[in-house]
Design a protein around this motif. Structure first.
Motif, PDB file in Angstrom:
ATOM      1  N   CYS A  49      50.852   5.432  79.332  1.00  0.00           N
ATOM      2  CA  CYS A  49      52.247   5.868  79.473  1.00  0.00           C
ATOM      3  C   CYS A  49      52.701   5.781  80.922  1.00  0.00           C
ATOM      4  CB  CYS A  49      52.411   7.292  78.958  1.00  0.00           C
ATOM      5  SG  CYS A  49      52.266   7.471  77.161  1.00  0.00           S
ATOM      6  N   GLU A  50      51.827   6.190  81.850  1.00  0.00           N
ATOM      7  CA  GLU A  50      52.209   6.157  83.266  1.00  0.00           C
ATOM      8  C   GLU A  50      52.445   4.731  83.720  1.00  0.00           C
ATOM      9  OE1 GLU A  50      50.065   7.173  87.460  1.00  0.00           O
ATOM     10  OE2 GLU A  50      50.093   8.789  85.965  1.00  0.00           O
ATOM     11  N   ALA A  51      51.576   3.803  83.310  1.00  0.00           N
ATOM     12  CA  ALA A  51      51.756   2.402  83.687  1.00  0.00           C
ATOM     13  C   ALA A  51      53.059   1.853  83.113  1.00  0.00           C
ATOM     14  CB  ALA A  51      50.567   1.580  83.199  1.00  0.00           C
ATOM     15  N   MET A  52      53.394   2.282  81.911  1.00  0.00           N
ATOM     16  CA  MET A  52      54.599   1.798  81.244  1.00  0.00           C
ATOM     17  C   MET A  52      55.861   2.266  81.970  1.00  0.00           C
ATOM     18  SD  MET A  52      55.575   2.304  77.219  1.00  0.00           S
ATOM     19  CE  MET A  52      55.235   4.084  77.311  1.00  0.00           C
ATOM     20  N   VAL A  53      55.906   3.533  82.353  1.00  0.00           N
ATOM     21  CA  VAL A  53      57.130   4.064  82.948  1.00  0.00           C
ATOM     22  C   VAL A  53      57.255   3.706  84.428  1.00  0.00           C
ATOM     23  CG1 VAL A  53      57.234   5.945  81.288  1.00  0.00           C
ATOM     24  CG2 VAL A  53      56.082   6.324  83.472  1.00  0.00           C
ATOM     25  N   ARG A  54      56.144   3.381  85.081  1.00  0.00           N
ATOM     26  CA  ARG A  54      56.197   3.025  86.500  1.00  0.00           C
ATOM     27  C   ARG A  54      56.347   1.519  86.716  1.00  0.00           C
ATOM     28  NH1 ARG A  54      55.071   6.223  90.516  1.00  0.00           N
ATOM     29  NH2 ARG A  54      53.843   4.679  91.687  1.00  0.00           N
ATOM     30  N   ASP A  55      56.427   0.760  85.651  1.00  0.00           N
ATOM     31  CA  ASP A  55      56.606  -0.690  85.755  1.00  0.00           C
ATOM     32  C   ASP A  55      58.045  -0.992  86.172  1.00  0.00           C
ATOM     33  OD1 ASP A  55      56.714  -3.413  85.488  1.00  0.00           O
ATOM     34  OD2 ASP A  55      56.717  -3.386  83.291  1.00  0.00           O
ATOM     35  N   PRO A  56      58.268  -1.528  87.367  1.00  0.00           N
ATOM     36  CA  PRO A  56      59.654  -1.760  87.815  1.00  0.00           C
ATOM     37  C   PRO A  56      60.368  -2.848  87.027  1.00  0.00           C
ATOM     38  CG  PRO A  56      58.101  -2.730  89.368  1.00  0.00           C
ATOM     39  CD  PRO A  56      57.287  -1.947  88.382  1.00  0.00           C
ATOM     40  N   ASP A  57      59.617  -3.664  86.301  1.00  0.00           N
ATOM     41  CA  ASP A  57      60.223  -4.749  85.525  1.00  0.00           C
ATOM     42  C   ASP A  57      60.522  -4.351  84.085  1.00  0.00           C
ATOM     43  OD1 ASP A  57      60.158  -6.809  87.593  1.00  0.00           O
ATOM     44  OD2 ASP A  57      57.979  -6.700  87.374  1.00  0.00           O
ATOM     45  N   LEU A  58      60.209  -3.093  83.712  1.00  0.00           N
ATOM     46  CA  LEU A  58      60.525  -2.564  82.388  1.00  0.00           C
ATOM     47  C   LEU A  58      60.028  -3.491  81.271  1.00  0.00           C
ATOM     48  CD1 LEU A  58      64.147  -1.182  82.939  1.00  0.00           C
ATOM     49  CD2 LEU A  58      61.999   0.085  82.928  1.00  0.00           C
ATOM     50  N   ALA A  59      58.743  -3.872  81.348  1.00  0.00           N
ATOM     51  CA  ALA A  59      58.172  -4.762  80.341  1.00  0.00           C
ATOM     52  C   ALA A  59      58.211  -4.135  78.954  1.00  0.00           C
ATOM     53  CB  ALA A  59      56.726  -5.120  80.722  1.00  0.00           C
ATOM     54  N   TRP A  71      44.846  24.660  81.509  1.00  0.00           N
ATOM     55  CA  TRP A  71      43.585  23.983  81.747  1.00  0.00           C
ATOM     56  C   TRP A  71      43.287  22.921  80.678  1.00  0.00           C
ATOM     57  CZ3 TRP A  71      44.285  29.113  80.578  1.00  0.00           C
ATOM     58  CH2 TRP A  71      43.936  29.511  79.292  1.00  0.00           C
ATOM     59  N   ARG A  72      44.005  22.931  79.598  1.00  0.00           N
ATOM     60  CA  ARG A  72      43.740  21.969  78.519  1.00  0.00           C
ATOM     61  C   ARG A  72      44.359  20.601  78.774  1.00  0.00           C
ATOM     62  NH1 ARG A  72      41.102  24.649  74.714  1.00  0.00           N
ATOM     63  NH2 ARG A  72      41.620  26.839  74.303  1.00  0.00           N
ATOM     64  N   LEU A  73      45.337  20.533  79.665  1.00  0.00           N
ATOM     65  CA  LEU A  73      46.058  19.292  79.909  1.00  0.00           C
ATOM     66  C   LEU A  73      46.492  19.273  81.362  1.00  0.00           C
ATOM     67  CD1 LEU A  73      47.138  16.895  78.083  1.00  0.00           C
ATOM     68  CD2 LEU A  73      49.314  18.117  78.029  1.00  0.00           C
ATOM     69  N   THR A  74      46.082  18.255  82.096  1.00  0.00           N
ATOM     70  CA  THR A  74      46.499  18.216  83.489  1.00  0.00           C
ATOM     71  C   THR A  74      48.009  18.011  83.563  1.00  0.00           C
ATOM     72  OG1 THR A  74      46.306  15.820  83.821  1.00  0.00           O
ATOM     73  CG2 THR A  74      44.299  17.138  84.094  1.00  0.00           C
ATOM     74  N   TRP A  75      48.550  18.404  84.687  1.00  0.00           N
ATOM     75  CA  TRP A  75      49.995  18.274  84.889  1.00  0.00           C
ATOM     76  C   TRP A  75      50.402  16.808  84.837  1.00  0.00           C
ATOM     77  CZ3 TRP A  75      52.838  19.581  90.078  1.00  0.00           C
ATOM     78  CH2 TRP A  75      54.212  19.704  89.826  1.00  0.00           C
ATOM     79  N   ARG A  76      49.592  15.952  85.442  1.00  0.00           N
ATOM     80  CA  ARG A  76      49.904  14.514  85.464  1.00  0.00           C
ATOM     81  C   ARG A  76      49.867  13.923  84.059  1.00  0.00           C
ATOM     82  NH1 ARG A  76      47.705  10.390  90.065  1.00  0.00           N
ATOM     83  NH2 ARG A  76      48.632   8.462  89.287  1.00  0.00           N
ATOM     84  N   GLU A  77      48.909  14.338  83.248  1.00  0.00           N
ATOM     85  CA  GLU A  77      48.836  13.857  81.870  1.00  0.00           C
ATOM     86  C   GLU A  77      50.062  14.285  81.073  1.00  0.00           C
ATOM     87  OE1 GLU A  77      43.960  13.872  81.233  1.00  0.00           O
ATOM     88  OE2 GLU A  77      45.177  15.621  80.715  1.00  0.00           O
ATOM     89  N   ALA A  78      50.408  15.560  81.171  1.00  0.00           N
ATOM     90  CA  ALA A  78      51.576  16.067  80.437  1.00  0.00           C
ATOM     91  C   ALA A  78      52.841  15.355  80.882  1.00  0.00           C
ATOM     92  CB  ALA A  78      51.707  17.577  80.653  1.00  0.00           C
ATOM     93  N   TYR A  79      52.961  15.143  82.174  1.00  0.00           N
ATOM     94  CA  TYR A  79      54.160  14.477  82.704  1.00  0.00           C
ATOM     95  C   TYR A  79      54.271  13.053  82.169  1.00  0.00           C
ATOM     96  CZ  TYR A  79      57.414  12.409  86.035  1.00  0.00           C
ATOM     97  OH  TYR A  79      58.472  11.739  86.598  1.00  0.00           O
TER      98      TYR A  79
END
Length: 381
Positions: free
Chosen positions: A10-20, A192-200
């Motif tokens: 998900c992070e790779a998808m949303v941070r892709d500047p070309d919106l693949a 503690w069950r889900l890191t902030w970065r994962e949830a975001y």
């Protein structure tokens, strides 16, 4: 499903500047159109009801250099506006068939005009939110604004947007908001069950996926996250405030958490939580959407409201069981920075520890912020 891997995808998808991911959706839906929108909140249900894909555009997130945008706008404005324009000028947003901007600040207002001037063949709409929500005319006014936007989107889609289609979209987004609220409750109650970065990352995916796909993603992820064993840490529970528009870099989220914080409440991706209850799907859908906006409990620097934002922040701190507040604002974000003294005064009157710093997309190192947060945590412990 492995949460960690899904979050990375998900992070790779949303941070892709070309919106693949958006381009892939359009290939899978021949003739389909995608409409971008600038944060914080826009009525994405209208785009969805037109059969088009709503796409949240949150700038480049530090993935591109600003080589062209500074010749069209000031260099002393927030980096999200500059990098969004840079993405457009370098044709990375050509996959979008239009853009929607909301009346959240002067920069967003000016960016709308700059967009119309530089991309004359692409729809660029500016949504005027009610400046006085207590006015007897606010509801009628905003319904009219939604009706105008519906007609504009229908012209781009090449078909009318029926009330039934809009009701169906309201229902789809009601389900998504219910799941988003569930994910936030998990982070508040058992962080503690889900890191902030994962949830975001799981939440941010909803800005490039159709509402139905995002709901399916969260429906799969939530039970797995709740069943995770996790490892409790001796952390301070904090509220993050001030990042409602430009989003902090993911590494900054890690730095705050690794410094000893459980962020149990924040205003990131605030538009996904604008409504705290389902929008009615019977009756006039435009009126229901307008009323939901006006009755929203959200208090933020970019929404006109008679409620005192300092008092509202204290209520959020109490509801989350937080021990402190971290005020993290984007550099040059005037709405957030102008409200900060008022919020800080309210926190200090209540004896709640607080810390403030600024960030921008191209921030190079997080050691200074990590040290500040570590000192803040030690002062509370």
């Amino acid at each position: 499903m492995e949460i960690r891997e899904e979050a990375r995808r998900c992070e790779a998808m949303v941070r892709d500047p070309d919106l693949a991911a958006v381009a892939g959706w359009k290939r899978a839906h021949p003739g389909g159109r995608a409409i971008g929108y600038f944060p914080v909140y826009v009525p994405a249900e209208l785009v969805h009801a037109a059969g088009m894909l709503p796409v949240g555009v949150f700038g480049a997130g530090g993935t591109v250099d600003i080589d062209h945008a500074d010749s069209r706008m000031q260099s002393f404005v927030c980096s999200i506006s500059r990098s969004t324009l840079e993405l457009g000028l370098t044709k990375r947003l050509d996959v979008l068939d239009g853009m929607i901007f909301g009346s959240i600040c002067d920069v967003a207002r000016n960016l709308s005009g700059i967009w119309q001037r530089n991309f004359p063949g692409v729809m660029a709409e500016y949504v005027h939110y009610p400046q006085n929500p207590d006015s007897a005319h606010a509801l009628e006014y905003y319904r009219g604004e939604l009706a105008r936007l519906r007609e504009r989107l229908a012209a781009v889609a090449g078909r009318p947007i029926s009330d039934d289609a809009l009701r169906a979209s309201l229902g789809a987004y009601n389900r998504t908001r219910e799941l988003v609220a569930g994910l936030h409750r998990l982070r508040r109650d058992e962080p503690w069950r889900l890191t902030w970065r994962e949830a975001y990352a799981l939440l941010r995916a909803g800005h490039v996926l159709p509402a139905e796909e995002h709901a399916a993603l969260l429906e799969r992820a939530l039970p797995i996250a709740k069943a995770r064993a996790g490892k409790r840490r001796d952390c301070v529970r904090v509220v993050l405030e001030g990042s409602f528009c430009e989003q902090p870099p993911p590494d900054l989220l890690d730095a705050i958490e690794e410094a000893g914080c459980y962020v149990v409440e924040d205003d990131l991706l605030l538009g996904m939580r604008w409504f705290d209850r389902p929008v009615p799907v019977d009756g006039d859908p435009l009126l229901a959407l307008a009323r939901a906006y006006l009755e929203s409990p959200v208090t933020t620097s970019i929404k006109h409201d008679r409620r005192r934002k300092g008092d509202a922040l204290l209520q959020r701190v109490a509801a989350a069981g937080a021990e402190g507040v971290i005020f993290s604002a984007a550099k040059f974000c005037e709405p957030a920075l102008l409200d900060y003294p008022l919020m800080r005064a309210a926190l200090e009157r209540a004896g709640i520890p607080n810390l403030a710093f600024e960030f921008e997309e191209k921030i190079g190192t997080f050691e200074s912020i990590r040290t500040q947060v570590e000192t803040f945590v030690e002062s509370i412990l």
